[in-house]
Write a protein that holds these residues in place. Structure first.
Motif, PDB file in Angstrom:
ATOM      1  N   ASP A  98      43.633  -6.455  17.508  1.00  9.44           N
ATOM      2  CA  ASP A  98      43.554  -7.292  16.313  1.00  9.44           C
ATOM      3  C   ASP A  98      44.656  -8.331  16.264  1.00  9.44           C
ATOM      4  O   ASP A  98      45.758  -8.115  16.755  1.00  9.44           O
ATOM      5  CB  ASP A  98      43.703  -6.422  15.052  1.00  9.44           C
ATOM      6  CG  ASP A  98      42.633  -5.361  14.956  1.00  9.44           C
ATOM      7  OD1 ASP A  98      41.455  -5.732  14.903  1.00  9.44           O
ATOM      8  OD2 ASP A  98      42.984  -4.173  14.939  1.00  9.44           O
ATOM      9  N   CYS A  99      44.334  -9.424  15.579  1.00 10.40           N
ATOM     10  CA  CYS A  99      45.355 -10.375  15.173  1.00 10.40           C
ATOM     11  C   CYS A  99      45.771 -10.000  13.750  1.00 10.40           C
ATOM     12  O   CYS A  99      45.050  -9.294  13.045  1.00 10.40           O
ATOM     13  CB  CYS A  99      44.813 -11.797  15.212  1.00 10.40           C
ATOM     14  SG  CYS A  99      43.494 -12.107  14.014  1.00 10.40           S
ATOM     15  N   ASP A 100      46.929 -10.450  13.344  1.00  4.31           N
ATOM     16  CA  ASP A 100      47.398 -10.268  11.970  1.00  4.31           C
ATOM     17  C   ASP A 100      48.055 -11.571  11.555  1.00  4.31           C
ATOM     18  O   ASP A 100      49.129 -11.908  12.054  1.00  4.31           O
ATOM     19  CB  ASP A 100      48.383  -9.100  11.889  1.00  4.31           C
ATOM     20  CG  ASP A 100      48.849  -8.824  10.463  1.00  4.31           C
ATOM     21  OD1 ASP A 100      48.301  -9.427   9.512  1.00  4.31           O
ATOM     22  OD2 ASP A 100      49.777  -8.009  10.301  1.00  4.31           O
ATOM     23  N   LEU A 101      47.404 -12.298  10.684  1.00  2.00           N
ATOM     24  CA  LEU A 101      47.920 -13.574  10.198  1.00  2.00           C
ATOM     25  C   LEU A 101      48.926 -13.313   9.095  1.00  2.00           C
ATOM     26  O   LEU A 101      48.596 -12.722   8.061  1.00  2.00           O
ATOM     27  CB  LEU A 101      46.767 -14.453   9.689  1.00  2.00           C
ATOM     28  CG  LEU A 101      47.147 -15.827   9.138  1.00  2.00           C
ATOM     29  CD1 LEU A 101      47.890 -16.654  10.187  1.00  2.00           C
ATOM     30  CD2 LEU A 101      45.892 -16.552   8.663  1.00  2.00           C
ATOM     31  N   LEU A 106      43.643 -11.126   4.517  1.00  2.00           N
ATOM     32  CA  LEU A 106      42.339 -11.032   5.174  1.00  2.00           C
ATOM     33  C   LEU A 106      42.366 -10.165   6.427  1.00  2.00           C
ATOM     34  O   LEU A 106      41.480  -9.342   6.633  1.00  2.00           O
ATOM     35  CB  LEU A 106      41.802 -12.418   5.521  1.00  2.00           C
ATOM     36  CG  LEU A 106      40.473 -12.390   6.292  1.00  2.00           C
ATOM     37  CD1 LEU A 106      39.351 -11.865   5.409  1.00  2.00           C
ATOM     38  CD2 LEU A 106      40.154 -13.752   6.850  1.00  2.00           C
ATOM     39  N   THR A 107      43.371 -10.336   7.280  1.00  2.00           N
ATOM     40  CA  THR A 107      43.342  -9.674   8.578  1.00  2.00           C
ATOM     41  C   THR A 107      43.661  -8.178   8.514  1.00  2.00           C
ATOM     42  O   THR A 107      43.580  -7.496   9.541  1.00  2.00           O
ATOM     43  CB  THR A 107      44.269 -10.386   9.592  1.00  2.00           C
ATOM     44  OG1 THR A 107      45.553 -10.587   9.001  1.00  2.00           O
ATOM     45  CG2 THR A 107      43.667 -11.730   9.998  1.00  2.00           C
ATOM     46  N   ASN A 108      43.951  -7.650   7.329  1.00  2.00           N
ATOM     47  CA  ASN A 108      44.066  -6.193   7.182  1.00  2.00           C
ATOM     48  C   ASN A 108      42.682  -5.544   7.184  1.00  2.00           C
ATOM     49  O   ASN A 108      42.564  -4.324   7.334  1.00  2.00           O
ATOM     50  CB  ASN A 108      44.790  -5.833   5.885  1.00  2.00           C
ATOM     51  CG  ASN A 108      46.214  -6.333   5.874  1.00  2.00           C
ATOM     52  OD1 ASN A 108      46.503  -7.372   5.288  1.00  2.00           O
ATOM     53  ND2 ASN A 108      47.095  -5.617   6.532  1.00  2.00           N
ATOM     54  N   THR A 109      41.658  -6.341   7.031  1.00  4.86           N
ATOM     55  CA  THR A 109      40.291  -5.832   6.931  1.00  4.86           C
ATOM     56  C   THR A 109      39.791  -5.204   8.234  1.00  4.86           C
ATOM     57  O   THR A 109      39.172  -4.143   8.214  1.00  4.86           O
ATOM     58  CB  THR A 109      39.344  -6.976   6.499  1.00  4.86           C
ATOM     59  OG1 THR A 109      39.725  -7.399   5.188  1.00  4.86           O
ATOM     60  CG2 THR A 109      37.896  -6.547   6.484  1.00  4.86           C
ATOM     61  N   MET A 110      40.066  -5.842   9.381  1.00  2.00           N
ATOM     62  CA  MET A 110      39.452  -5.392  10.631  1.00  2.00           C
ATOM     63  C   MET A 110      39.818  -3.953  11.004  1.00  2.00           C
ATOM     64  O   MET A 110      38.920  -3.152  11.247  1.00  2.00           O
ATOM     65  CB  MET A 110      39.771  -6.353  11.780  1.00  2.00           C
ATOM     66  CG  MET A 110      39.101  -7.701  11.634  1.00  2.00           C
ATOM     67  SD  MET A 110      40.180  -8.948  10.970  1.00  2.00           S
ATOM     68  CE  MET A 110      41.299  -9.224  12.306  1.00  2.00           C
ATOM     69  N   PRO A 111      41.105  -3.581  11.065  1.00  2.00           N
ATOM     70  CA  PRO A 111      41.395  -2.198  11.462  1.00  2.00           C
ATOM     71  C   PRO A 111      40.910  -1.169  10.446  1.00  2.00           C
ATOM     72  O   PRO A 111      40.507  -0.062  10.812  1.00  2.00           O
ATOM     73  CB  PRO A 111      42.922  -2.169  11.614  1.00  2.00           C
ATOM     74  CG  PRO A 111      43.421  -3.333  10.850  1.00  2.00           C
ATOM     75  CD  PRO A 111      42.330  -4.356  10.882  1.00  2.00           C
ATOM     76  N   VAL A 112      40.923  -1.544   9.169  1.00  2.00           N
ATOM     77  CA  VAL A 112      40.459  -0.615   8.126  1.00  2.00           C
ATOM     78  C   VAL A 112      38.954  -0.388   8.249  1.00  2.00           C
ATOM     79  O   VAL A 112      38.481   0.749   8.199  1.00  2.00           O
ATOM     80  CB  VAL A 112      40.857  -1.134   6.730  1.00  2.00           C
ATOM     81  CG1 VAL A 112      40.128  -0.389   5.632  1.00  2.00           C
ATOM     82  CG2 VAL A 112      42.369  -1.003   6.548  1.00  2.00           C
ATOM     83  N   LEU A 113      38.185  -1.454   8.454  1.00  2.00           N
ATOM     84  CA  LEU A 113      36.738  -1.299   8.620  1.00  2.00           C
ATOM     85  C   LEU A 113      36.399  -0.534   9.900  1.00  2.00           C
ATOM     86  O   LEU A 113      35.505   0.320   9.901  1.00  2.00           O
ATOM     87  CB  LEU A 113      36.047  -2.663   8.647  1.00  2.00           C
ATOM     88  CG  LEU A 113      35.837  -3.337   7.299  1.00  2.00           C
ATOM     89  CD1 LEU A 113      35.240  -4.723   7.493  1.00  2.00           C
ATOM     90  CD2 LEU A 113      34.954  -2.498   6.402  1.00  2.00           C
ATOM     91  N   ALA A 129      48.607  -8.574  17.347  1.00  2.00           N
ATOM     92  CA  ALA A 129      49.112  -9.894  17.705  1.00  2.00           C
ATOM     93  C   ALA A 129      49.393 -10.597  16.374  1.00  2.00           C
ATOM     94  O   ALA A 129      48.494 -11.148  15.749  1.00  2.00           O
ATOM     95  CB  ALA A 129      48.080 -10.654  18.532  1.00  2.00           C
ATOM     96  N   TRP A 130      50.644 -10.510  15.920  1.00  2.00           N
ATOM     97  CA  TRP A 130      51.038 -11.033  14.606  1.00  2.00           C
ATOM     98  C   TRP A 130      51.391 -12.511  14.719  1.00  2.00           C
ATOM     99  O   TRP A 130      52.139 -12.918  15.622  1.00  2.00           O
ATOM    100  CB  TRP A 130      52.235 -10.238  14.075  1.00  2.00           C
ATOM    101  CG  TRP A 130      52.650 -10.626  12.702  1.00  2.00           C
ATOM    102  CD1 TRP A 130      52.114 -10.202  11.528  1.00  2.00           C
ATOM    103  CD2 TRP A 130      53.710 -11.524  12.351  1.00  2.00           C
ATOM    104  NE1 TRP A 130      52.770 -10.777  10.466  1.00  2.00           N
ATOM    105  CE2 TRP A 130      53.757 -11.593  10.949  1.00  2.00           C
ATOM    106  CE3 TRP A 130      54.618 -12.269  13.091  1.00  2.00           C
ATOM    107  CZ2 TRP A 130      54.675 -12.384  10.265  1.00  2.00           C
ATOM    108  CZ3 TRP A 130      55.537 -13.064  12.423  1.00  2.00           C
ATOM    109  CH2 TRP A 130      55.560 -13.113  11.022  1.00  2.00           C
ATOM    110  N   VAL A 131      50.838 -13.330  13.808  1.00  2.00           N
ATOM    111  CA  VAL A 131      51.025 -14.778  13.829  1.00  2.00           C
ATOM    112  C   VAL A 131      51.854 -15.185  12.616  1.00  2.00           C
ATOM    113  O   VAL A 131      51.467 -14.927  11.472  1.00  2.00           O
ATOM    114  CB  VAL A 131      49.672 -15.511  13.816  1.00  2.00           C
ATOM    115  CG1 VAL A 131      49.882 -17.027  13.833  1.00  2.00           C
ATOM    116  CG2 VAL A 131      48.801 -15.072  14.992  1.00  2.00           C
ATOM    117  N   SER A 132      52.997 -15.841  12.854  1.00  2.00           N
ATOM    118  CA  SER A 132      53.866 -16.281  11.761  1.00  2.00           C
ATOM    119  C   SER A 132      53.270 -17.504  11.057  1.00  2.00           C
ATOM    120  O   SER A 132      52.537 -18.282  11.659  1.00  2.00           O
ATOM    121  CB  SER A 132      55.263 -16.628  12.284  1.00  2.00           C
ATOM    122  OG  SER A 132      55.216 -17.816  13.065  1.00  2.00           O
TER     123      SER A 132
END
Length: 185
Positions: A98-101, A106-113, A129-132
């Protein structure tokens, strides 16, 4: 069946707002969004996010504008655990799904789903992959998500912890310290 939603958050961490147009079809998500903030400096972001099966990130494309400059980032996952940013391989991200913006709920959704953590007991550790924001730099981030109850998931990364509230569709309603969703009209 495709579920389409428009979600808007008051992003207290950036003293701004984010709106995302989100489509979920089966176990894949597509989103496009815009965010504006004043912290750490005034900025606006436009993004497009695509996942494949299992809500695994395929691509996050971003543009960030500040008074000083405009940046873009094309972050891609090859489906086998490898990542590239603007065509340059990112070996430190190997194994991340996963990416994490940054500054975005929003990007907390993917791993939870992917793991149904908003509905069922469990705990999962992820490499992201965390994006600043607004700098659009990419770095490794270890994160843990723990189911605490129906719609309640603890997010932890390093010394940081927050108990996030998710709706039945797996989207963040409240992320204390970061953002709270505004009611739909």
């Amino acid at each position: 069946m495709t579920t389409s939603r428009v979600l808007t958050w008051d992003v207290t961490a950036s003293r701004g707002y984010e709106t995302a147009w989100v489509d979920v079809e089966g176990d894949a998500l597509r989103a496009r969004g815009r965010a504006v903030g004043t912290t750490p400096e005034p900025y606006w972001i436009s993004y497009e996010l695509d996942t494949g099966e299992g809500f695994v990130t395929r691509r996050l494309w971003l543009t960030a504008e500040t008074a000083a400059r405009t940046r873009t980032l094309d972050l891609r996952h090859d489906g086998r655990g490898g990542w590239a940013a603007d065509g340059e391989r990112l070996p430190d991200m190997d194994g991340a799904l996963d990416c994490d913006l940054g500054l975005s709920p929003l990007t907390n959704t993917m791993p939870v789903l992917r793991h149904g953590l908003h509905r069922a007991p469990g705990e999962q550790e992820f490499l992201m992959a965390w994006v600043s924001v607004p700098g659009l730099t990419v770095r490794r981030s270890r994160q843990t998500y723990t189911h605490l109850g129906h719609g309640l998931v603890r997010f932890a990364s390093g010394d940081f912890r927050s108990d996030l509230v998710f709706d039945a569709d797996g989207c963040v309603v409240d992320y204390p310290g970061l953002a709270a969703r505004l009611a739909s009209v």
